[in-house]
Design an enzyme around this catalytic site. Structure first.
Site, PDB file in Angstrom:
ATOM      1  N   HIS A  75       0.857  -1.187   0.000  1.00  0.00           N
ATOM      2  CA  HIS A  75       0.000   0.000   0.000  1.00  0.00           C
ATOM      3  C   HIS A  75       0.893   1.236   0.000  1.00  0.00           C
ATOM      4  CE1 HIS A  75      -3.234  -2.712   1.907  1.00  0.00           C
ATOM      5  NE2 HIS A  75      -3.415  -2.609   0.606  1.00  0.00           N
ATOM      6  N   GLU A 108       1.341   3.814   2.802  1.00  0.00           N
ATOM      7  CA  GLU A 108       1.834   3.372   4.104  1.00  0.00           C
ATOM      8  C   GLU A 108       3.358   3.450   4.144  1.00  0.00           C
ATOM      9  OE1 GLU A 108      -2.091   0.537   4.557  1.00  0.00           O
ATOM     10  OE2 GLU A 108      -0.134  -0.422   4.409  1.00  0.00           O
ATOM     11  N   HIS A 167       2.795  -3.231   7.050  1.00  0.00           N
ATOM     12  CA  HIS A 167       1.777  -2.251   6.660  1.00  0.00           C
ATOM     13  C   HIS A 167       1.778  -1.069   7.620  1.00  0.00           C
ATOM     14  CE1 HIS A 167      -0.803  -4.434   3.650  1.00  0.00           C
ATOM     15  NE2 HIS A 167       0.023  -5.395   4.025  1.00  0.00           N
ATOM     16  N   GLU A 209       1.278  -4.212  11.427  1.00  0.00           N
ATOM     17  CA  GLU A 209       0.707  -2.878  11.274  1.00  0.00           C
ATOM     18  C   GLU A 209       1.431  -1.893  12.180  1.00  0.00           C
ATOM     19  OE1 GLU A 209      -1.696  -2.039   9.235  1.00  0.00           O
ATOM     20  OE2 GLU A 209      -2.831  -3.862   8.763  1.00  0.00           O
TER      21      GLU A 209
HETATM   22 ZN   LIG Z   1      -1.884  -1.704   4.337  1.00  0.00          ZN
END
Ligand SMILES: [Zn+2]
Length: 1117
Positions: free
Chosen positions: A802, A805, A899, A984
């Site tokens: 992504h 990010e 992420h 994350e």
């Molecule tokens: Zn992500």
């Protein structure tokens, strides 16, 4: 016992509704009143379950229908009704069936001049009206007209009655048919006048409840389009706006101001975004069909208002949505392993990416004196996590001598000294040592002078020449005269001169390497210039910055400023100063200048609203109509020390960490040239809220239209006429990565560190996607050593699928630098694992400033189930590589995809567990029948103990249907990696551990990457397959270095369970607004209870005098 009580209660209730004996009715009411005045709601609910509501309503009807109703019975009865009714969800329906509505309305009409009786009737009506269906029925029967006879302009008499009446009216207007009736009868004007009157007289805030109820009436009416039109026609915006402005600083008025804001926001005319088209400003002729076709242009005329003229809906019937709908409960799907997604023979192509498995290391003949060959490396790699080492003058291909010296001076920070302590006292800032950092010293300097006071360089001249906008695409060393302005000069020469005059030393960064790499980066819009921060480099600030404390009422102030645009349009400039769609607009004479035509840049349009205020629109992802969140742009032409307000008006997510202490980031070119090349958290008066822009119906094809959110922040720039960059988060570009990998490769001792960089595949945009292999070179080419080398377990790490990010890239940077470093733990890691790292799964997205997608407008982390080599090449080959490893019996020990998380704080893992998924879904039977290895929990537990930023309590191990095609779930199910994770990292910072209350800087993110690697080592130590040799070596290393680690490890083994950290609490101010917002307390049972109790305690005081008929002032209607 309970049964006896139950039957006793039933006898009472039965007697109540069937008896005609006044004395026994009064006694029963007394008993019931006493019974319900103590105890909790449970007692009332019990009574409801025994038919209490029906009994009370029947008694009301019986009593009211007599020729002369007995108020000695009716008044306590009404009080009981109010108490019970608000807790009985079916009360309205019951009242309707027993015909209690009509009798209550009749009683109220008869008692207009008898305050006590009227007040009691109003309380009952208030309860009836809390059901929308019943409220609609009351409206048909003239309840609103009746109430308008009671509600008066400002008075100090009968205020209890006026309050009760306005509250009944507000409840009634929740029904759309009542609201329509109110509009048709002109009540909007009346309500506005009434509110204005009370608002202006009630300076002491004695009657806040009445003012608030009047506003709630308007808010409910404004849920209708016709209501909003009537409100605008009656100058509602102006009236409420000026009223709110005057009382903004009055805390007593707060409950009122709150609703004023809701009404104003709701009635601000919805408008389409000021954009030429909903699709991205950049188009890429992608292979295959793009998932979202080209969208039509926005047209003013097709822009309709919300279709909200719906049917009356009884709120009773609304079901709460099942929360766990998304959990995968099909055990078959959870437990079965699907077959290969491609022909098996295709996997052989990945052999070439795993050369370490076949390499014979023939060159490895022991040579005396070659023990420590690090002197041969071109770059130092002592500090895996950037420290504030003194700046060194250096540019590539020059100054060979100073390079070695820099390495000697570099401060080494062993990773183990940084593991999480029990006491939250360790901040990295403390490691900078005495004497201050170069950063601090530099801060005392004036612009353009060094510490000795002499002129270093004419920075102003550099700025006139635009030296920061270095054209990275032109060929180096072309003919150029020195007198030419910088733009037309050889960029390498410009860079050299800049580096000569502004010595900088940023570990693992080199502007000259960067420029060479930038020329090979391909962007859709064909960017020519590099972003200065990217080129020059970034050094983290000495310590993490605290979260921003939210200023009280800041959102309200900002929204009122927004609304002022409608009310006083004359002071709004509305001048487009930058637009990707209309490139001619850029040359603004005064004010700020904007640009985003550089890698990872994202800004589509800038509109100057007022002298120091700009509305900004970000670009959607390429070939998409959505995912506006990431921004990164250059701004210049500013005045120092002036607060500029920026509003990014087309954000998409419904909430943001910007409401919870997060700040955007800024990089100042002047600061960088003064020796402070740092992306810093910046901005104040930050908030994030829903605005009045809506997507055009033409875009959605009639489906429900998208709302937009505004991120607003103020910035005070440090210098006049500076060039600054503002971004959503610390940018990390593809070119930066390629630069970084090259320098890393050159930094390692090739006799010790096996570092191989190759191309996983080409992206759609024509950029090579790098794959990095890191391990230790075998001790010798002996068969034993080669065997140990080849048997090392694989660890596979990926990141940045992504593009928005960027935090995940900083974590990856930390991991990479640590893995090649001379830290003893890193050496152990290399000697025991083979790391396969894909640091950027979506280079095209990163380059083109996307937030989430590839050039096809697809979320690549939803493509892992069936990726295509043509359409999603990076995913196809990443998955292919994993399948290959699996096919040769070398499935990775751990797979982790890094992420960034925009809604939560801290760092945490998502994993996969069949059992936890079934438990969570409530399928306990299926779960208990199943046996599952719980080792997927070990790594997060270890990280919880090690890494300051990490918390176990936010981790989750359930498998959601909506995540079936993510890397984590597919690698777990298809490749069979039980430790398959998403890691994350918050964009914001931590609310636990040593970094509690701090925002992440790049240093903390990088540290997390290093800690992740340490976690992998400890995970191996705890596994049964761990070799005795590794255990001994690790034990020696870990025990001698750091005692706390050992006790952490002890605690790891005991496996303590941590409690769940909650998500963010609701924001102090409402982000969203509109008819469905539920922030108001108007339906609260306890509030009416309180009123009734208060009445009871003042009953004898006679505070409000009785008025004769006709004396009370009447509302204008
Ligand atoms: Zn992500």
């Amino acid at each position: 016992m309970a049964e006896q009580e139950g039957s006793g209660l039933q006898v009472l209730l039965h007697t109540l509704q069937s008896s005609s004996d006044r004395a026994s009715i009064l006694t029963i009411l007394q008993v019931l009143g006493d019974l319900l005045s103590v105890g909790t709601d449970r007692r009332i609910c019990y009574m409801i379950s025994k038919g209490g509501s029906e009994a009370l309503l029947q008694t009301l009807v019986n009593t009211a229908r007599t020729a002369s109703p007995d108020y000695d019975i009716l008044l306590p009865l009404f009080r009981l009704l109010a108490k019970v009714g608000l807790r009985d969800r079916k009360f309205g329906q019951k009242a309707l069936e027993l015909e209690a509505l009509d009798v209550t309305l009749i009683l109220a009409r008869k008692n207009l001049s008898r305050s006590q009786n009227l007040l009691h009737c109003l309380w009952a009506l208030r309860v009836f009206a809390s059901s929308v269906t019943t409220g609609a029925m009351l409206g048909i029967n003239g309840a609103m007209e009746l109430l308008f006879k009671v509600i008066a302009p400002y008075t100090r008499k009968r205020t209890r009655i006026i309050r009760a009446a306005t509250e009944v009216l507000a409840a009634l207007l929740k029904s759309k048919s009542n609201s329509r009736r109110a509009v048709n009868r002109g009540y909007v004007t009346s309500l506005l006048r009434l509110h204005q009157d009370w608002h202006s007289h009630d300076m002491a805030n004695t009657y806040v409840a009445i003012r608030r109820a009047l506003l709630l009436c308007l808010r409910h009416i404004a849920a209708l389009r016709s209501g909003r039109e009537a409100f605008l026609a009656a100058q509602g915006m102006e009236i409420l706006f000026s009223g709110a402005q005057n009382r903004l600083d009055d805390p007593g008025s707060e409950p009122v101001t709150c609703v004023v804001l809701q009404v104003l926001r709701q009635c601000s005319p919805r408008s389409p975004l000021p954009l030429a088209a909903a699709s991205s400003a950049y188009a890429f002729p992608a292979a295959g069909n793009t998932p979202s076709g080209p969208s039509p242009a926005l047209a003013e005329e097709d822009f309709e208002d919300d279709g909200d003229e719906g049917e009356d809906k009884d709120s009773d019937s609304e079901d709460a949505k099942e929360e766990d709908d998304d959990l995968e409960t099909d055990v078959n799907k959870l437990s079965s392993k699907p077959g290969l997604d491609r022909p098996a023979e295709e996997l052989t192509q990945y052999e070439a990416m795993c050369l370490e498995l076949s390499c014979r290391f023939e060159e490895l003949e022991p040579k005396p004196g070659d023990e420590l060959g690090s002197e041969k490396t071109e770059y130092a790699n002592h500090h895996h996590i950037p420290t504030t080492a003194p700046p060194k003058q250096r540019c590539s291909n020059k100054d060979q001598s100073s390079r070695g010296q820099g390495r000697e001076d570099a401060v080494q920070t062993p990773l183990l000294s940084m593991v999480k302590r029990q006491r939250p006292s360790v901040h990295l800032a403390s490691q900078t040592g005495p004497g201050g950092t170069p950063y601090e010293k530099a801060q005392s300097n004036g612009l353009g002078t060094d510490s000795s006071g002499s002129e270093t360089v004419d920075i102003q001249a550099l700025f006139r020449e635009g030296a920061w906008d270095i054209d990275v695409t032109s060929c180096p060393r072309t003919s150029a005269s020195v007198s030419n302005p910088a733009r037309s000069r050889d960029p390498v020469q410009v860079m050299d001169e800049l580096l000569q005059t502004h010595p900088q030393h940023i570990p693992f960064h080199d502007p000259c390497v960067y420029m060479a790499k930038a020329r090979r980066t391909r962007s859709v819009a064909d960017f020519k210039t590099a972003a200065f921060p990217d080129l020059w480099g970034h050094r983290p600030p000495p310590s993490p910055e605290p979260m921003l404390e939210r200023k009280r009422g800041i959102q309200r102030i900002k929204i009122l400023e927004d609304i002022r645009r409608f009310i006083q349009p004359s002071d709004v400039l509305n001048r487009v100063v930058f637009s990707l769609d209309e490139p001619g607009q850029d040359a603004a004479s005064s004010g700020l200048r904007f640009s985003a035509r550089f890698e990872s840049g994202n800004l589509r349009k800038a509109i100057q609203v007022r002298e120091f205020e700009y509305d900004l629109l970000v670009n959607t992802d390429v070939n998409s109509t959505q995912y506006q969140q990431w921004f990164n742009f250059q701004v210049s032409g500013m005045r120092a020390a002036v607060p500029y307000r920026f509003n990014i008006i087309n954000c998409e997510k419904p909430n943001s960490q910007f409401n919870y202490g997060m700040q955007p980031t800024m990089y100042s070119v002047k600061e960088a040239l003064l020796g402070r090349p740092t992306w810093k958290r910046t901005g104040y008066e930050i908030c994030y809220y829903k605005n009045h822009y809506r997507e055009s119906a033409a875009v959605t094809g009639g489906a429900s239209r998208k709302c937009f959110y505004t991120l607003t922040f103020a910035v005070t720039f440090p210098h006049n006429e500076d060039v600054c960059y503002l971004a959503y988060h610390y940018p990390y570009t593809y070119t930066a990565l390629m630069t970084h990998l090259d320098i890393l490769e050159k930094s390692v001792n090739p006799n010790k560190v096996y570092f191989r960089q190759e191309v996983l595949c080409q992206t759609l945009g024509g950029n090579p996607c790098p794959l990095v292999t890191i391990t230790a070179v075998p001790e010798s080419a002996s068969e034993d050593h080669l065997e140990q080398f080849r048997q090392r377990p694989y660890q596979v790490i990926t990141a940045r699928v992504h593009p928005g990010e960027s935090n995940s890239s900083w974590v990856m940077k930390g991991a990479l630098e640590f893995l090649v470093s001379s830290d003893p733990v890193a050496r152990l890691l290399r000697e025991n694992f083979i790391f396969k790292i894909i640091p950027m799964l979506n280079p095209d997205g990163v380059i083109n400033g996307n937030h989430r997608c590839s050039l096809r407008g697809e979320d690549l982390n939803r493509q892992w189930l069936a990726p295509s080599a043509q359409l999603q090449p990076t995913i196809y080959h990443a998955k292919g590589l994993l399948h290959y490893l699996n096919s040769v019996g070398r499935s990775p020990a751990v797979f982790c995809d890094f992420h960034g998380h925009s809604q939560k704080k801290n760092v945490f893992l998502y994993g996969c567990s069949v059992k936890e998924t079934l438990w969570q879904a409530g399928s306990a039977a299926g779960a208990s029948a199943l046996s599952e290895d719980v080792s997927y929990r070990t790594l997060p537990r270890i990280l919880d103990k090690l890494a300051p930023a990490f918390t176990m309590s936010s981790c989750s191990f359930v498998v959601e249907k909506s995540r079936a095609s993510t890397a984590r779930v597919v690698v777990w199910r298809e490749v069979g990696v039980s430790r398959s994770y998403t890691m994350e990292s918050s964009y914001c910072g931590c609310n636990q551990g040593p970094y509690k209350g701090l925002q992440f800087g790049t240093r903390e993110l990088e540290e997390m990457g290093a800690m992740f690697c340490l976690g992998l080592l400890i995970l191996e130590l705890k596994s049964v397959s761990c070799s005795r040799q590794l255990l001994t070596r690790a034990a020696a290393l870990l025990n001698t270095e750091e005692d706390p680690l050992d006790c952490h490890l002890q605690r790891c083994r005991s496996g303590s369970i941590t409690s769940e950290l909650d998500d963010e609490p609701p924001c102090a101010e409402e982000i969203d607004y509109g008819p469905d917002s539920s922030s108001d307390q108007e339906g609260s049972a306890s509030e009416l209870d309180r009123q009734i109790r208060e009445w009871a305690s003042h009953e004898d005081e006679g505070e409000e005098e009785e008025e004769g008929p006709g004396q009370g002032r009447r509302a204008a209607s």
